[in-house]
Scaffold this motif. Structure first.
Motif, PDB file in Angstrom:
ATOM      1  N   ALA A 110       0.840  -1.198   0.000  1.00 30.85           N
ATOM      2  CA  ALA A 110       0.000   0.000   0.000  1.00 30.85           C
ATOM      3  C   ALA A 110       0.879   1.253   0.000  1.00 30.85           C
ATOM      4  O   ALA A 110       1.850   1.330   0.761  1.00 30.85           O
ATOM      5  CB  ALA A 110      -0.895   0.009   1.230  1.00 30.85           C
ATOM      6  N   PRO A 111       0.552   2.235  -0.851  1.00 33.62           N
ATOM      7  CA  PRO A 111       1.328   3.483  -0.844  1.00 33.62           C
ATOM      8  C   PRO A 111       1.236   4.155   0.528  1.00 33.62           C
ATOM      9  O   PRO A 111       0.184   4.136   1.165  1.00 33.62           O
ATOM     10  CB  PRO A 111       0.650   4.343  -1.907  1.00 33.62           C
ATOM     11  N   VAL A 112       2.339   4.751   0.962  1.00 34.18           N
ATOM     12  CA  VAL A 112       2.351   5.377   2.282  1.00 34.18           C
ATOM     13  C   VAL A 112       2.076   6.870   2.230  1.00 34.18           C
ATOM     14  O   VAL A 112       2.047   7.520   3.263  1.00 34.18           O
ATOM     15  CB  VAL A 112       3.677   5.120   3.037  1.00 34.18           C
ATOM     16  N   GLY A 113       1.876   7.431   1.050  1.00 35.58           N
ATOM     17  CA  GLY A 113       1.562   8.857   0.942  1.00 35.58           C
ATOM     18  C   GLY A 113       2.822   9.686   0.817  1.00 35.58           C
ATOM     19  O   GLY A 113       3.872   9.199   0.414  1.00 35.58           O
ATOM     20  N   ASN A 114       2.701  10.958   1.156  1.00 37.02           N
ATOM     21  CA  ASN A 114       3.839  11.874   1.024  1.00 37.02           C
ATOM     22  C   ASN A 114       4.992  11.442   1.920  1.00 37.02           C
ATOM     23  O   ASN A 114       4.795  11.078   3.070  1.00 37.02           O
ATOM     24  CB  ASN A 114       3.424  13.296   1.388  1.00 37.02           C
ATOM     25  N   VAL A 115       6.188  11.526   1.364  1.00 39.80           N
ATOM     26  CA  VAL A 115       7.388  11.166   2.107  1.00 39.80           C
ATOM     27  C   VAL A 115       8.319  12.361   2.077  1.00 39.80           C
ATOM     28  O   VAL A 115       8.640  12.877   1.015  1.00 39.80           O
ATOM     29  CB  VAL A 115       8.095   9.943   1.471  1.00 39.80           C
ATOM     30  N   SER A 116       8.728  12.808   3.244  1.00 39.16           N
ATOM     31  CA  SER A 116       9.652  13.920   3.350  1.00 39.16           C
ATOM     32  C   SER A 116      10.788  13.506   4.268  1.00 39.16           C
ATOM     33  O   SER A 116      10.552  13.008   5.365  1.00 39.16           O
ATOM     34  CB  SER A 116       8.939  15.146   3.916  1.00 39.16           C
ATOM     35  N   VAL A 117      12.008  13.697   3.801  1.00 37.72           N
ATOM     36  CA  VAL A 117      13.173  13.319   4.586  1.00 37.72           C
ATOM     37  C   VAL A 117      14.013  14.553   4.818  1.00 37.72           C
ATOM     38  O   VAL A 117      14.450  15.201   3.875  1.00 37.72           O
ATOM     39  CB  VAL A 117      14.019  12.250   3.847  1.00 37.72           C
ATOM     40  N   ASP A 118      14.227  14.902   6.064  1.00 38.20           N
ATOM     41  CA  ASP A 118      15.080  16.034   6.402  1.00 38.20           C
ATOM     42  C   ASP A 118      16.483  15.504   6.643  1.00 38.20           C
ATOM     43  O   ASP A 118      16.737  14.818   7.620  1.00 38.20           O
ATOM     44  CB  ASP A 118      14.559  16.743   7.644  1.00 38.20           C
ATOM     45  N   ARG A 119      17.398  15.808   5.731  1.00 38.84           N
ATOM     46  CA  ARG A 119      18.752  15.286   5.830  1.00 38.84           C
ATOM     47  C   ARG A 119      19.678  16.256   6.561  1.00 38.84           C
ATOM     48  O   ARG A 119      20.831  15.936   6.773  1.00 38.84           O
ATOM     49  CB  ARG A 119      19.309  14.995   4.433  1.00 38.84           C
TER      50      ARG A 119
END
Length: 139
Positions: A110-119
């Motif tokens: 199932a798609p998990v939706g928006n993904v944002s990674v703060d590096r």
């Protein structure tokens, strides 16, 4: 001719041959391009693994180790898959694209939706396509 003279001539001859080998074995432009492509592919894999692992751990709620599978064309994308839990009954997939960051992530299909990674100050945040240190998707 004395033994010392023969030894000096042999030494000078070996030095000339050595300098000749070094001079004629310079890198060609093709060698440089090949090495750049290898380094670029390695950086893409590193950024993908670090970003997808961080985002995947946040979505799955568990620590992810090395991916079970990795697919890439070596130039534009990397697909990573983790089979995790005691029985391997959960599957997390992540697609990382050059200049876009994480473009797709699924958890157990199932798609998990928006993904944002703060590096933050990490090297991947300075990667091409990592505007303002974040890798965002619209999925």
């Amino acid at each position: 001719m004395s033994e010392l003279t023969k030894l000096i001539y042999a030494f000078v001859g070996i030095m000339i041959i050595g300098f000749g080998i070094v001079y004629f074995s310079k890198e060609t432009e093709q060698d440089k391009v090949g090495q750049a492509l290898l380094m670029s592919g390695n950086m893409l894999n590193t950024y993908a693994r670090e970003s997808c692992t961080q985002a995947g751990e946040a979505k799955a709620g568990t620590h992810l180790y090395m991916p079970s599978e990795s697919q890439s064309d070596g130039n534009s994308y990397v697909n990573l898959t983790w089979n995790y839990s005691n029985n391997g009954d959960h599957v997390l997939t992540c697609r990382y694209e050059r200049d876009k960051g994480i473009t797709e992530m699924t958890l157990d299909g199932a798609p998990v939706g928006n993904v944002s990674v703060d590096r933050g100050a990490d090297a991947p945040s300075r990667a091409a396509g990592a505007a303002n240190g974040k890798h965002d998707t619209g999925h």
